[in-house]
Design a protein around this motif. Structure first.
Motif, PDB file in Angstrom:
ATOM      1  N   TYR A 148      59.875  62.102  56.149  1.00 23.03           N
ATOM      2  CA  TYR A 148      59.421  61.099  55.188  1.00 23.03           C
ATOM      3  C   TYR A 148      58.784  59.910  55.919  1.00 23.03           C
ATOM      4  N   GLY A 149      59.455  59.418  56.946  1.00 24.30           N
ATOM      5  CA  GLY A 149      58.951  58.256  57.662  1.00 24.30           C
ATOM      6  C   GLY A 149      57.677  58.546  58.434  1.00 24.30           C
ATOM      7  N   SER A 150      57.488  59.789  58.864  1.00 22.73           N
ATOM      8  CA  SER A 150      56.346  60.115  59.711  1.00 22.73           C
ATOM      9  C   SER A 150      55.010  59.987  58.990  1.00 22.73           C
ATOM     10  N   VAL A 151      55.027  59.966  57.659  1.00 22.32           N
ATOM     11  CA  VAL A 151      53.780  59.827  56.897  1.00 22.32           C
ATOM     12  C   VAL A 151      53.698  58.485  56.187  1.00 22.32           C
ATOM     13  N   ARG A 152      54.655  57.592  56.431  1.00 21.39           N
ATOM     14  CA  ARG A 152      54.677  56.274  55.793  1.00 21.39           C
ATOM     15  C   ARG A 152      54.144  55.234  56.788  1.00 21.39           C
ATOM     16  N   PRO A 153      52.926  54.730  56.596  1.00 20.59           N
ATOM     17  CA  PRO A 153      52.409  53.705  57.505  1.00 20.59           C
ATOM     18  C   PRO A 153      53.353  52.514  57.600  1.00 20.59           C
ATOM     19  N   ASP A 168      71.295  63.802  36.240  1.00 18.32           N
ATOM     20  CA  ASP A 168      70.154  63.128  35.626  1.00 18.32           C
ATOM     21  C   ASP A 168      69.311  62.338  36.624  1.00 18.32           C
ATOM     22  N   ILE A 169      69.815  62.134  37.825  1.00 17.22           N
ATOM     23  CA  ILE A 169      69.134  61.293  38.801  1.00 17.22           C
ATOM     24  C   ILE A 169      67.925  62.015  39.380  1.00 17.22           C
ATOM     25  N   SER A 170      66.780  61.321  39.416  1.00 12.56           N
ATOM     26  CA  SER A 170      65.539  61.911  39.912  1.00 12.56           C
ATOM     27  C   SER A 170      65.383  61.771  41.414  1.00 12.56           C
ATOM     28  N   VAL A 171      65.858  60.653  41.963  1.00 13.16           N
ATOM     29  CA  VAL A 171      65.649  60.344  43.370  1.00 13.16           C
ATOM     30  C   VAL A 171      66.797  59.442  43.826  1.00 13.16           C
ATOM     31  N   ALA A 172      67.190  59.558  45.091  1.00 13.46           N
ATOM     32  CA  ALA A 172      68.298  58.757  45.611  1.00 13.46           C
ATOM     33  C   ALA A 172      67.850  57.979  46.843  1.00 13.46           C
ATOM     34  N   GLN A 173      68.256  56.722  46.890  1.00 14.24           N
ATOM     35  CA  GLN A 173      68.016  55.877  48.064  1.00 14.24           C
ATOM     36  C   GLN A 173      69.385  55.400  48.531  1.00 14.24           C
ATOM     37  N   LEU A 174      69.842  55.945  49.642  1.00 11.67           N
ATOM     38  CA  LEU A 174      71.205  55.733  50.096  1.00 11.67           C
ATOM     39  C   LEU A 174      71.250  54.813  51.316  1.00 11.67           C
ATOM     40  N   TYR A 175      72.240  53.948  51.332  1.00  9.16           N
ATOM     41  CA  TYR A 175      72.485  53.113  52.500  1.00  9.16           C
ATOM     42  C   TYR A 175      73.067  54.017  53.581  1.00  9.16           C
ATOM     43  N   ALA A 176      72.255  54.337  54.576  1.00 13.79           N
ATOM     44  CA  ALA A 176      72.673  55.319  55.573  1.00 13.79           C
ATOM     45  C   ALA A 176      72.096  54.964  56.940  1.00 13.79           C
ATOM     46  N   PRO A 177      72.731  54.019  57.656  1.00 14.58           N
ATOM     47  CA  PRO A 177      72.249  53.683  58.994  1.00 14.58           C
ATOM     48  C   PRO A 177      72.539  54.774  60.020  1.00 14.58           C
ATOM     49  N   PHE A 178      73.402  55.731  59.655  1.00 16.31           N
ATOM     50  CA  PHE A 178      73.706  56.880  60.499  1.00 16.31           C
ATOM     51  C   PHE A 178      73.697  58.127  59.611  1.00 16.31           C
ATOM     52  N   THR A 179      73.328  59.262  60.183  1.00 15.46           N
ATOM     53  CA  THR A 179      73.117  60.479  59.393  1.00 15.46           C
ATOM     54  C   THR A 179      74.354  60.905  58.614  1.00 15.46           C
ATOM     55  N   PRO A 231      65.083  64.272  45.995  1.00 15.00           N
ATOM     56  CA  PRO A 231      64.451  63.613  47.145  1.00 15.00           C
ATOM     57  C   PRO A 231      65.251  62.360  47.525  1.00 15.00           C
ATOM     58  N   THR A 232      65.577  62.244  48.802  1.00 12.01           N
ATOM     59  CA  THR A 232      66.516  61.210  49.244  1.00 12.01           C
ATOM     60  C   THR A 232      65.940  60.408  50.412  1.00 12.01           C
ATOM     61  N   ASN A 233      66.017  59.086  50.299  1.00 14.46           N
ATOM     62  CA  ASN A 233      65.506  58.174  51.333  1.00 14.46           C
ATOM     63  C   ASN A 233      64.046  58.479  51.647  1.00 14.46           C
ATOM     64  N   THR A 234      63.247  58.411  50.601  1.00 12.63           N
ATOM     65  CA  THR A 234      61.862  58.872  50.634  1.00 12.63           C
ATOM     66  C   THR A 234      60.921  58.006  51.462  1.00 12.63           C
ATOM     67  N   THR A 239      53.625  56.493  49.881  1.00 12.10           N
ATOM     68  CA  THR A 239      53.679  57.910  50.235  1.00 12.10           C
ATOM     69  C   THR A 239      54.949  58.484  49.628  1.00 12.10           C
ATOM     70  N   ASN A 240      55.003  59.807  49.543  1.00 12.98           N
ATOM     71  CA  ASN A 240      56.212  60.498  49.075  1.00 12.98           C
ATOM     72  C   ASN A 240      56.653  60.062  47.685  1.00 12.98           C
ATOM     73  N   GLN A 241      55.713  59.663  46.845  1.00 14.47           N
ATOM     74  CA  GLN A 241      56.079  59.298  45.482  1.00 14.47           C
ATOM     75  C   GLN A 241      56.614  60.523  44.745  1.00 14.47           C
ATOM     76  N   VAL A 242      57.795  60.375  44.170  1.00 15.40           N
ATOM     77  CA  VAL A 242      58.398  61.465  43.408  1.00 15.40           C
ATOM     78  C   VAL A 242      57.828  61.442  41.995  1.00 15.40           C
ATOM     79  N   PRO A 243      57.233  62.550  41.528  1.00 13.35           N
ATOM     80  CA  PRO A 243      56.686  62.573  40.170  1.00 13.35           C
ATOM     81  C   PRO A 243      57.780  62.305  39.135  1.00 13.35           C
ATOM     82  N   ASP A 244      57.450  61.483  38.153  1.00 13.71           N
ATOM     83  CA  ASP A 244      58.388  61.195  37.058  1.00 13.71           C
ATOM     84  C   ASP A 244      59.758  60.743  37.576  1.00 13.71           C
TER      85      ASP A 244
END
Length: 376
Positions: free
Chosen positions: A161-166, A264-275, A309-312, A341-346
């Motif tokens: 995900y990060g590799s294509v995000r300027p 029901d969740i479409s996309v997740a953004q998680l606080y994850a400083p370590f894998t 899609p997680t941490n997009t 980049t990496n926009q999740v549709p809907d």
């Protein structure tokens, strides 16, 4: 947001001012309409420097949970009539001068090494968040039979995900499992490519009522549900490394308030400083069963074509590190449909998490869950 990156050469105060300017311009409101400011750390000169004159201003500190918690606090201020428009502001320049870590000599002003001590366990040599998360990772691997390659799978997805995000720290540099396995050990079992890197940057958000938001210039994002939890009870029952804090309280409350479930969740953004934090939260939030997160990631469910899609934006691992503002900012962009980049549709519903602010014991994180969505 201000620019995000390493060694930007911009002071923390200026990064905060740039983020404030951007947030107010996005909302289409003037400085005179901001009646409350929430900042992270005490920044007495920021109001003057940014030209603000609120009725109230205060610092909030719950570690990486602070940005999401500021949304909850702002909602309470608005609901009780204490505020109309709240500005939540963060900005640091971590890659400027290296922090000076002072050992515990008992001298006035040098009681420990601040946020690196992680409380009481520092007395026994536990120093830094990497060591804390490493203990959680080791327990998870022993209990569930997970391997370092399972951690690598998380790193590979987030770096993709990060590799294509300027502007992301991982921009233009995807990695493989082999790259992960070849990276040096930091705190066993965490390798270099399991760990996030500090970055410089500022972020600001405007929180207001749904009615006022409808009159703002930018596209409003609704906070449909919120929940708070804390892991200090894990100290008393001896289960310090079993969870990140979403369970049992924060996730349940956020889902219930929003009237949704994990399905029901479409996309997740998680606080994850370590894998390891990604794996543990996928299970705590109910996206998969206990011990099933490694297979969930391997099967592609957190990738761009997956069911979650997680941490997009690359997350804290491969995007940028602005504490809990990393997942919160990407969640806002995804729901708005404005991710570069990496926009999740809907992307109608986004789960955002924040963890941090240990209670003096390793693993005793505070945790905040938000369900973001389009205004209903």
């Amino acid at each position: 947001m201000s620019p995000q990156g390493r060694r930007l050469g911009i002071s923390p105060r200026e990064l905060r001012r740039q983020a404030i300017d951007a947030a107010l311009a996005d909302a289409g409101i003037g400085r005179e309409l901001v009646d409350t400011c929430i900042c992270f750390g005490v920044q007495p000169e920021d109001l003057r420097y940014a030209g603000l004159s609120p009725r109230a201003s205060f610092a909030l500190n719950s570690g990486g949970a602070s940005p999401a918690l500021s949304v909850v606090v702002a909602a309470g201020l608005i609901a009780t009539g204490q505020a109309d428009r709240v500005l939540s502001v963060y900005g640091e320049a971590f890659t400027g001068a290296a922090p000076r870590l002072e050992p515990n000599h008992g001298v006035a002003g040098r009681s420990d090494i601040g946020g690196y001590s992680y409380g009481y366990p520092y007395l026994y040599g536990l120093v830094g968040p990497g060591a804390v998360y490493a203990m959680a990772a080791r327990r998870y691997m022993e209990v569930h039979g997970a391997t370092s390659e399972d951690l690598a799978a998380v790193a590979v997805v987030e770096r993709a995900y990060g590799s294509v995000r300027p502007g992301a720290v991982g921009y233009g540099r995807p990695i493989t499992v082999a790259d992960h396995q070849a990276s040096r050990m930091i705190v066993d079992p965490l390798r270099l490519l399991d760990c996030s890197r500090p970055t410089d940057g500022g972020v600001a958000i405007v929180i207001t009522s749904a009615e006022r938001a409808a009159d703002c210039a930018g596209s409003p994002v609704a906070v449909l549900g919120a929940g708070c939890g804390h892991n200090i009870a894990n100290w008393w029952d001896g289960t310090m490394d079993e969870r990140l804090g979403a369970a049992p309280d924060a996730a349940r409350r956020a889902y219930a308030e929003a009237g949704v479930g994990p399905e029901d969740i479409s996309v997740a953004q998680l606080y994850a400083p370590f894998t390891i934090a990604t794996l543990m939260q996928l299970e705590e939030y109910g996206f998969c069963g206990e011990g099933e997160a490694p297979a969930f990631v391997r099967d592609g469910h957190t990738g761009p074509a997956g069911k979650l899609p997680t941490n997009t934006g690359g997350g804290q691992h491969s995007g940028f590190y602005a504490t809990g503002f990393t997942p919160l900012s990407e969640g806002v962009l995804q729901v708005r449909g404005q991710a570069p980049t990496n926009q999740v549709p809907d992307a109608e519903l986004c789960l955002v998490s924040g963890s941090g602010g240990n209670g003096g014991v390793h693993g005793s994180w505070a945790h905040v869950s938000l369900v973001l969505g389009r205004p209903r």
